[in-house]
Write a protein that holds these residues in place. Structure first.
Motif, PDB file in Angstrom:
ATOM      1  N   VAL A  13      25.034  64.037  34.155  1.00 31.00           N
ATOM      2  CA  VAL A  13      25.859  62.909  33.734  1.00 31.00           C
ATOM      3  C   VAL A  13      25.151  62.095  32.655  1.00 31.00           C
ATOM      4  O   VAL A  13      25.774  61.613  31.720  1.00 31.00           O
ATOM      5  CB  VAL A  13      26.189  62.021  34.956  1.00 31.00           C
ATOM      6  CG1 VAL A  13      26.890  60.743  34.541  1.00 31.00           C
ATOM      7  CG2 VAL A  13      27.031  62.796  35.953  1.00 31.00           C
ATOM      8  N   SER A  44      23.984  59.482  26.590  1.00 36.56           N
ATOM      9  CA  SER A  44      24.133  58.371  27.524  1.00 36.56           C
ATOM     10  C   SER A  44      22.819  58.180  28.281  1.00 36.56           C
ATOM     11  O   SER A  44      22.330  59.106  28.924  1.00 36.56           O
ATOM     12  CB  SER A  44      25.268  58.691  28.504  1.00 36.56           C
ATOM     13  OG  SER A  44      25.447  57.647  29.405  1.00 36.56           O
ATOM     14  N   THR A  91      23.823  51.091  31.281  1.00 35.62           N
ATOM     15  CA  THR A  91      24.034  52.227  30.384  1.00 35.62           C
ATOM     16  C   THR A  91      23.932  51.803  28.929  1.00 35.62           C
ATOM     17  O   THR A  91      24.385  50.722  28.563  1.00 35.62           O
ATOM     18  CB  THR A  91      25.431  52.844  30.624  1.00 35.62           C
ATOM     19  OG1 THR A  91      25.581  53.165  32.007  1.00 35.62           O
ATOM     20  CG2 THR A  91      25.637  54.104  29.799  1.00 35.62           C
ATOM     21  N   SER A 110      25.091  61.900  39.519  1.00 34.93           N
ATOM     22  CA  SER A 110      25.304  60.479  39.811  1.00 34.93           C
ATOM     23  C   SER A 110      25.337  59.671  38.524  1.00 34.93           C
ATOM     24  O   SER A 110      24.579  59.940  37.598  1.00 34.93           O
ATOM     25  CB  SER A 110      24.179  59.941  40.698  1.00 34.93           C
ATOM     26  OG  SER A 110      24.167  60.610  41.934  1.00 34.93           O
ATOM     27  N   ASP A 111      26.213  58.653  38.505  1.00 28.25           N
ATOM     28  CA  ASP A 111      26.241  57.779  37.333  1.00 28.25           C
ATOM     29  C   ASP A 111      25.087  56.784  37.417  1.00 28.25           C
ATOM     30  O   ASP A 111      24.363  56.714  38.413  1.00 28.25           O
ATOM     31  CB  ASP A 111      27.592  57.089  37.182  1.00 28.25           C
ATOM     32  CG  ASP A 111      27.929  56.124  38.311  1.00 28.25           C
ATOM     33  OD1 ASP A 111      27.046  55.761  39.114  1.00 28.25           O
ATOM     34  OD2 ASP A 111      29.098  55.719  38.379  1.00 28.25           O
TER      35      ASP A 111
END
Length: 142
Positions: A21, A98, A86, A125-126
């Protein structure tokens, strides 16, 4: 290990095959973006080549400029509601990376754990969940 940006060792070649991610992590010393961003961009330019844009949440940073010069190139700074965990880095026109942002006041062990998890190729996972799971940031509000 001090505060730094971390990324997979094959960052340049991995863009097409990345499955995680997140593409990296950053642990700034403060929320003063004018003081923090030049060092991050300098490190990223060394690995990615020229960076054209940075996207981050203006509410999370102090003194957000509209552009910054790195290696004699203008890097545009855009405000997006991506949250304080982020930052988005654009190389060229469409190549977006990202990065997890570890809060400046995170405990060193928790920060290192969050950064290590963020760069795992199999991470699903974010950023928010990584910070919660590693104790690096605030838990859910409410």
């Amino acid at each position: 290990m001090g505060r730094q940006a971390v990324y997979p060792s094959s960052y340049e070649d991995e863009r097409e095959s990345r499955r995680g991610v997140l593409d990296g992590a950053w642990w700034p010393r403060s929320r003063d973006i004018g003081a923090e961003l030049p060092a991050l961009l300098g490190a990223l330019v060394a690995h990615l080549g020229p960076v054209s844009r940075v996207g981050l949440d203006a509410a999370a940073w102090e003194g957000l400029p509209t552009r910054i010069v790195v290696d004699d190139r203008v890097v545009h700074i855009d405000s997006f509601p991506v949250g304080d965990d982020t930052v988005l880095i654009t190389r060229g026109d469409r190549d977006i990376f990202s990065l997890l942002v570890v809060p400046p006041d995170a405990a060193p062990d928790a920060a290192r754990a969050a950064m290590a998890r963020a760069v795992r190729v199999d991470n699903v996972s974010d950023a928010e969940q990584i910070l919660i799971d590693t104790g690096s940031g605030r838990g859910p509000v409410g």
